[in-house]
Design a protein around this motif. Structure first.
Motif, short mmCIF file in Angstrom:
data_model
loop_
_atom_site.label_atom_id
_atom_site.label_comp_id
_atom_site.label_asym_id
_atom_site.label_seq_id
_atom_site.Cartn_x
_atom_site.Cartn_y
_atom_site.Cartn_z
N ALA A 270 19.99 -23.84 -22.95
CA ALA A 270 20.83 -22.64 -22.87
C ALA A 270 20.09 -21.51 -22.15
N GLU A 271 18.80 -21.35 -22.44
CA GLU A 271 18.01 -20.31 -21.77
C GLU A 271 17.85 -20.61 -20.29
N LEU A 272 17.61 -21.87 -19.95
CA LEU A 272 17.52 -22.25 -18.54
C LEU A 272 18.83 -21.93 -17.81
N LYS A 273 19.95 -22.27 -18.41
CA LYS A 273 21.24 -21.99 -17.80
C LYS A 273 21.47 -20.49 -17.63
N GLN A 274 21.02 -19.70 -18.59
CA GLN A 274 21.14 -18.25 -18.49
C GLN A 274 20.32 -17.72 -17.32
N ILE A 275 19.08 -18.18 -17.20
CA ILE A 275 18.20 -17.74 -16.12
C ILE A 275 18.76 -18.17 -14.77
N ILE A 276 19.16 -19.42 -14.66
CA ILE A 276 19.69 -19.96 -13.41
C ILE A 276 20.97 -19.23 -13.01
N GLY A 277 21.79 -18.89 -13.99
CA GLY A 277 23.02 -18.16 -13.72
C GLY A 277 22.80 -16.79 -13.12
N ASN A 278 21.62 -16.22 -13.35
CA ASN A 278 21.29 -14.91 -12.80
C ASN A 278 20.59 -14.99 -11.44
N MET A 279 20.35 -16.20 -10.96
CA MET A 279 19.68 -16.38 -9.67
C MET A 279 20.73 -16.58 -8.58
N LYS A 280 20.40 -16.14 -7.37
CA LYS A 280 21.33 -16.24 -6.24
C LYS A 280 21.39 -17.67 -5.71
N GLY A 281 22.56 -18.06 -5.23
CA GLY A 281 22.73 -19.32 -4.53
C GLY A 281 22.60 -20.56 -5.39
N THR A 282 22.97 -20.47 -6.66
CA THR A 282 22.81 -21.62 -7.55
C THR A 282 24.14 -22.26 -7.89
N GLU A 283 24.10 -23.56 -8.08
CA GLU A 283 25.26 -24.31 -8.58
C GLU A 283 24.75 -25.42 -9.47
N ILE A 284 25.18 -25.40 -10.74
CA ILE A 284 24.80 -26.47 -11.67
C ILE A 284 25.68 -27.67 -11.36
N ILE A 285 25.04 -28.78 -11.03
CA ILE A 285 25.74 -30.00 -10.66
C ILE A 285 25.91 -30.92 -11.86
N SER A 286 24.86 -31.04 -12.67
CA SER A 286 24.90 -31.90 -13.85
C SER A 286 24.32 -31.13 -15.03
N ASP A 287 25.04 -31.15 -16.15
CA ASP A 287 24.66 -30.38 -17.33
C ASP A 287 24.82 -31.28 -18.55
N ARG A 288 23.69 -31.79 -19.05
CA ARG A 288 23.71 -32.62 -20.26
C ARG A 288 22.82 -31.97 -21.30
N ALA A 289 22.80 -32.51 -22.48
CA ALA A 289 22.01 -31.94 -23.57
C ALA A 289 20.52 -31.94 -23.26
N ASP A 290 20.05 -32.90 -22.47
CA ASP A 290 18.62 -33.00 -22.19
C ASP A 290 18.26 -32.88 -20.70
N TYR A 291 19.24 -32.54 -19.86
CA TYR A 291 19.01 -32.59 -18.40
C TYR A 291 19.93 -31.61 -17.68
N LEU A 292 19.36 -30.89 -16.71
CA LEU A 292 20.12 -30.04 -15.80
C LEU A 292 19.74 -30.40 -14.37
N TYR A 293 20.74 -30.48 -13.52
CA TYR A 293 20.51 -30.65 -12.09
C TYR A 293 21.21 -29.50 -11.39
N VAL A 294 20.43 -28.73 -10.62
CA VAL A 294 20.93 -27.52 -9.99
C VAL A 294 20.62 -27.57 -8.49
N GLU A 295 21.60 -27.14 -7.69
CA GLU A 295 21.36 -26.96 -6.26
C GLU A 295 21.13 -25.48 -6.01
N PHE A 296 20.06 -25.17 -5.30
CA PHE A 296 19.76 -23.80 -4.87
C PHE A 296 19.96 -23.76 -3.36
N THR A 297 20.79 -22.83 -2.88
CA THR A 297 21.09 -22.72 -1.46
C THR A 297 20.53 -21.40 -0.94
#
Length: 185
Positions: free
Chosen positions: A100-127
């Motif tokens: 949840a904290e990672l998603k909060q931080i990533i959500g505040n960063m520019k050019g991000t898109e969460i591609i995969s969101d599981r209980a133990d894994y996040l995959y994010v594209e940064f453009t």
């Protein structure tokens, strides 16, 4: 003319003056575009798009993220060599809270898109905002060690001028801030 209507000279000027734009902003008065017709234009996220294809080898296999390629544009907490190695991210709460904290931080960063969101894994594209380069960033919760394994790699090219390492360290700093705020509460 380029297809988008921007001349080659405009692009050249943008590339030439982009490094000094912050100092120019300090001497130029701020523009009030609240009622300007330009605010109604649809502006693309990046001037160019060098995104490449989404890799099909990402994910977790036997508790491991994919290894970094031989190029210097990748860092991984599961890499043993100095060029690619980076410390994992630590967490002191639950794995769910860490994600949840990672998603909060990533959500505040520019050019991000969460591609995969599981209980133990996040995959994010940064453009990247100017050239549209895409970096693939993965986070894997390792509950046995109370760490988040991380891998950040440029999809194209060879050099990233340290962008992937800086990104992971910026995320680490934000996690540390959140942890300090929680400790004070």
């Amino acid at each position: 003319m380029l297809r988008s209507g921007i001349s080659i000279i405009s692009v050249a000027c943008l590339l030439l003056f982009a490094p000094i734009a912050p100092s120019l902003a300090a001497i130029a008065p701020p523009l009030n575009l609240a009622h300007s017709p330009i605010t109604q234009l649809s502006v693309p996220m990046a001037l160019f798009s060098f995104s490449g294809s989404r890799p099909n080898y990402l994910g977790i296999e036997d508790g491991k993220l994919s290894p970094c390629p031989g190029t210097p544009n990748c860092v991984s907490s599961q890499s043993d060599d100095a060029e690619h190695g980076i410390a994992p991210l630590k967490y002191n709460n639950s794995p769910e809270q860490a994600i949840a904290e990672l998603k909060q931080i990533i959500g505040n960063m520019k050019g991000t898109e969460i591609i995969s969101d599981r209980a133990d894994y996040l995959y994010v594209e940064f453009t990247s905002s100017l050239m549209g380069f895409v970096d693939d960033v993965e986070f894997y919760i390792n509950p046995e060690q109370n760490v988040v394994e991380v891998r950040s790699a440029s999809r194209l090219g060879e050099s990233d001028m340290g962008v992937n390492r800086k990104r992971v360290e910026a995320i680490r700093a934000e996690l540390n801030k959140l942890e300090a705020q929680e400790a004070q509460a």
